[in-house]
Design a protein around this motif. Sequence first.
Motif, PDB file in Angstrom:
ATOM      1  N   MET A 146      25.456  34.757  76.942  1.00 40.35           N
ATOM      2  CA  MET A 146      24.152  35.274  76.711  1.00 40.35           C
ATOM      3  C   MET A 146      23.493  34.413  75.555  1.00 40.35           C
ATOM      4  SD  MET A 146      26.523  36.186  74.763  1.00 40.35           S
ATOM      5  CE  MET A 146      26.803  36.584  72.918  1.00 40.35           C
ATOM      6  N   ASP A 147      24.035  33.316  74.992  1.00 46.43           N
ATOM      7  CA  ASP A 147      23.799  32.764  73.938  1.00 46.43           C
ATOM      8  C   ASP A 147      23.519  31.210  74.250  1.00 46.43           C
ATOM      9  OD1 ASP A 147      23.123  32.419  70.991  1.00 46.43           O
ATOM     10  OD2 ASP A 147      25.104  32.276  70.596  1.00 46.43           O
ATOM     11  N   PHE A 148      22.665  30.737  75.166  1.00 52.00           N
ATOM     12  CA  PHE A 148      22.522  29.216  75.627  1.00 52.00           C
ATOM     13  C   PHE A 148      21.661  28.771  74.373  1.00 52.00           C
ATOM     14  CE2 PHE A 148      23.130  30.929  80.136  1.00 52.00           C
ATOM     15  CZ  PHE A 148      24.456  30.731  80.025  1.00 52.00           C
ATOM     16  N   VAL A 155      29.310  28.855  75.348  1.00 45.12           N
ATOM     17  CA  VAL A 155      29.053  28.061  76.577  1.00 45.12           C
ATOM     18  C   VAL A 155      27.654  27.584  76.834  1.00 45.12           C
ATOM     19  CG1 VAL A 155      28.816  29.987  78.209  1.00 45.12           C
ATOM     20  CG2 VAL A 155      30.205  28.045  78.967  1.00 45.12           C
ATOM     21  N   GLU A 156      27.356  26.643  77.693  1.00 43.25           N
ATOM     22  CA  GLU A 156      26.137  26.301  78.055  1.00 43.25           C
ATOM     23  C   GLU A 156      26.109  26.219  79.447  1.00 43.25           C
ATOM     24  OE1 GLU A 156      23.476  25.753  76.237  1.00 43.25           O
ATOM     25  OE2 GLU A 156      24.559  25.863  74.225  1.00 43.25           O
ATOM     26  N   PRO A 157      24.788  26.029  80.145  1.00 38.87           N
ATOM     27  CA  PRO A 157      24.903  26.055  81.843  1.00 38.87           C
ATOM     28  C   PRO A 157      25.890  24.597  82.318  1.00 38.87           C
ATOM     29  CG  PRO A 157      22.847  26.748  81.087  1.00 38.87           C
ATOM     30  CD  PRO A 157      23.765  26.454  79.791  1.00 38.87           C
ATOM     31  N   SER A 158      26.093  23.609  81.317  1.00 36.86           N
ATOM     32  CA  SER A 158      26.629  22.572  81.540  1.00 36.86           C
ATOM     33  C   SER A 158      28.223  22.698  81.098  1.00 36.86           C
ATOM     34  CB  SER A 158      26.057  21.392  80.591  1.00 36.86           C
ATOM     35  OG  SER A 158      26.294  21.841  79.220  1.00 36.86           O
ATOM     36  N   THR A 180      25.774  29.126  86.904  1.00 34.10           N
ATOM     37  CA  THR A 180      26.004  27.606  86.757  1.00 34.10           C
ATOM     38  C   THR A 180      27.146  27.437  85.447  1.00 34.10           C
ATOM     39  OG1 THR A 180      23.888  27.036  87.294  1.00 34.10           O
ATOM     40  CG2 THR A 180      25.165  25.663  86.267  1.00 34.10           C
ATOM     41  N   ALA A 181      27.000  28.272  84.130  1.00 32.26           N
ATOM     42  CA  ALA A 181      27.895  28.164  83.257  1.00 32.26           C
ATOM     43  C   ALA A 181      29.252  28.500  83.719  1.00 32.26           C
ATOM     44  CB  ALA A 181      27.204  29.043  82.163  1.00 32.26           C
ATOM     45  N   GLY A 195      36.091  35.766  81.602  1.00 27.93           N
ATOM     46  CA  GLY A 195      35.495  36.831  81.331  1.00 27.93           C
ATOM     47  C   GLY A 195      33.817  36.033  80.974  1.00 27.93           C
ATOM     48  N   ALA A 196      33.035  37.180  80.815  1.00 29.10           N
ATOM     49  CA  ALA A 196      31.611  36.618  80.525  1.00 29.10           C
ATOM     50  C   ALA A 196      31.054  37.866  79.687  1.00 29.10           C
ATOM     51  CB  ALA A 196      30.765  36.461  81.856  1.00 29.10           C
ATOM     52  N   THR A 197      30.387  37.249  78.794  1.00 33.93           N
ATOM     53  CA  THR A 197      29.654  38.433  77.725  1.00 33.93           C
ATOM     54  C   THR A 197      28.289  37.993  77.956  1.00 33.93           C
ATOM     55  OG1 THR A 197      31.254  38.268  76.213  1.00 33.93           O
ATOM     56  CG2 THR A 197      29.284  38.903  75.603  1.00 33.93           C
TER      57      THR A 197
END
Length: 268
Positions: A218-220, A187-190, A236-237, A266-268
Amino acid sequence: MLVTLVVLAGAGYGGLIGVQTRLASTTVIHQTWFAPYVDVTLTPTYQFQSSTADPARQTVLGFVVAAPGSGCTPSWGAAYTLAQANQSLALSSRIAQVEQDGAQPIVSFGGQAHTSLDVACTSVGSLTSAYQSVISAYQLTAVDLDIEGAALSNFAAEQRRAAAVADLEQAARAAHRQLSVWLTLPVEPSGLQGNAISVISSMLRDHVSITGINVMTMDFTHAPATGSTMLTSVETALNTTHAQLADLFPRYGIQLRSQQIWQRLGAT
């Protein structure tokens, strides 16, 4: 709202937050859970089966990929077949210990490195059999599909994956067994990019009941802009992903309230 960032340090040890509910369910469950990712092939061996070492008690074990030179054969990190992992890492008995303690082991297929099974297996039937062999070996009730790297933009692999998971769920229902399916996506902030949206759409089109969607916050691609923070990018993501899913689900007849969508993120 599930907008929590978890950061863990240590070799082969990451984080996933989610809720254990079915995507199509209308039940609202006010519960969150935390599960570390553990790369079972790394040394020194992390004792995830120990409640002292791993108090979270839900653990995501990675990564099952195609064995080198063996086409559609599952392996742990392209280093161990299932039999070799049992012999060298005592993996089956360690997973059984987690299950005996009433905890939830989750096996993650894919990941960034090596060749994922959905790419290596050339038919839906062979891919379904490969997935099922791992599920049966460890008596799993939950799996994670970590879709990134070459697999993310491989449309043929995407179609095979969706059809195979639909077959797995149908077989589980027929046998009155539980099978929860998580998707882990970059994922990206967008928000989710087009290839990640396509992965989710293919699952929904094949009537896969997705338990939750875990985004890798964690991987933008880019570091936060000057004056911003990583936390802002993560929030934001997640908010953007929530909005995208709120738009996507109704296209496939899935009506969820805002809170219910958060409960499946979920969020990693």
